[in-house]
Design a protein around this motif. Structure first.
Motif, mmCIF file in Angstrom:
data_model
loop_
_atom_site.group_PDB
_atom_site.id
_atom_site.type_symbol
_atom_site.label_atom_id
_atom_site.label_comp_id
_atom_site.label_asym_id
_atom_site.label_seq_id
_atom_site.Cartn_x
_atom_site.Cartn_y
_atom_site.Cartn_z
ATOM 1 N N VAL A 145 0.824 -1.211 0.000
ATOM 2 C CA VAL A 145 0.000 0.000 0.000
ATOM 3 C C VAL A 145 0.860 1.263 0.000
ATOM 4 N N LEU B 211 -5.884 -1.165 3.698
ATOM 5 C CA LEU B 211 -5.808 -0.060 4.658
ATOM 6 C C LEU B 211 -5.478 -0.567 6.061
ATOM 7 N N ASP C 274 -9.730 10.812 3.342
ATOM 8 C CA ASP C 274 -9.876 10.330 1.970
ATOM 9 C C ASP C 274 -8.865 10.940 1.011
ATOM 10 N N SER D 23 -5.824 11.229 1.523
ATOM 11 C CA SER D 23 -4.546 10.537 1.688
ATOM 12 C C SER D 23 -4.436 9.301 0.819
ATOM 13 N N LEU D 24 -5.509 8.941 0.106
ATOM 14 C CA LEU D 24 -5.580 7.648 -0.554
ATOM 15 C C LEU D 24 -5.838 7.771 -2.052
ATOM 16 N N LEU E 85 -5.514 0.156 -3.008
ATOM 17 C CA LEU E 85 -5.231 1.469 -2.434
ATOM 18 C C LEU E 85 -3.742 1.766 -2.427
ATOM 19 N N LEU F 208 -1.446 4.569 -0.114
ATOM 20 C CA LEU F 208 -1.411 5.607 0.919
ATOM 21 C C LEU F 208 -0.353 6.620 0.508
#
Length: 202
Positions: free
Chosen positions: A96, A153, A172, A174-175, A184, A186
């Protein structure tokens, strides 16, 4: 960390070709970021150590503290300090998290060199919410994509917690969400902290 007595624009030119720019006023923090078609040889010339087998052609997401004159939710000096701290977190490898190749120091602060990840920000304008332009809409209607996103996550935060990192300002924006797989990324960990801390913001 690598030191170069150059402005951000000069370092971007040395890295390669800028194909995307992100900054104020859309980026409320005051940070400025760039998509750069770079080369491994350019990174090595600038003092970045790369593992054997790194492809010559590299697509990077280069995050900076912006210009000293850029207004934002955080002062320029704080933005620069947070970029240096978050580069330590990004040494951890997880699907991620984008890979961080290191920092370049410019006359205007650090440049954080991350692998480019395809995706759409999960945060959209209010007028786009609930439409086909809203990546969250797919997660609401596709249980498998939602499960994969949530697994990612939770997994990345469990991984970081095992190393002492505490999430901060996770929202939201941040993704990134991959439109095809629902995976996803990050992309903003600047306010994550190592160890316990008191949240003084009200």
């Amino acid at each position: 960390m690598n030191v170069a007595a150059s402005a951000v624009d000069a370092l971007l030119t040395e890295l390669g070709t800028v194909f995307a720019c992100f900054g104020p006023p859309q980026q409320h923090s005051g940070n400025r970021s760039y998509g750069v078609d770079a080369s491994a040889s350019a990174l090595r010339r600038l003092g970045i150590a790369l593992p054997a087998g790194t492809p010559e052609a590299m697509r990077l997401f280069v995050k900076t503290a912006g210009h000293g004159s850029d207004e934002g939710t955080l002062p320029h000096a704080v933005r620069a300090r947070l970029l240096r701290r978050s580069a330590r977190l990004l040494r951890h490898r997880h699907p991620v998290l984008p890979r961080c190749h290191g920092l370049l120091e410019s006359l205007e602060g650090p440049l954080q060199l991350l692998d480019w990840r395809e995706g759409t920000p999960l945060r959209v304008e209010a007028t786009q919410r609930g439409t086909v332009a809203d990546p969250a809409e797919r997660l609401r209607t596709d249980e498998r994509a939602l499960a994969r996103a949530m697994d990612g996550l939770l997994s990345v935060h469990a991984h970081l917690a095992r190393h002492g990192w505490v999430a901060g300002d996770l929202y939201d924006g941040s993704l990134l969400v991959d439109a095809t797989s629902g995976a996803l990324t990050l992309v903003d960990v600047d306010l994550y902290r190592l160890g316990r801390h008191r949240n003084a913001r009200r």
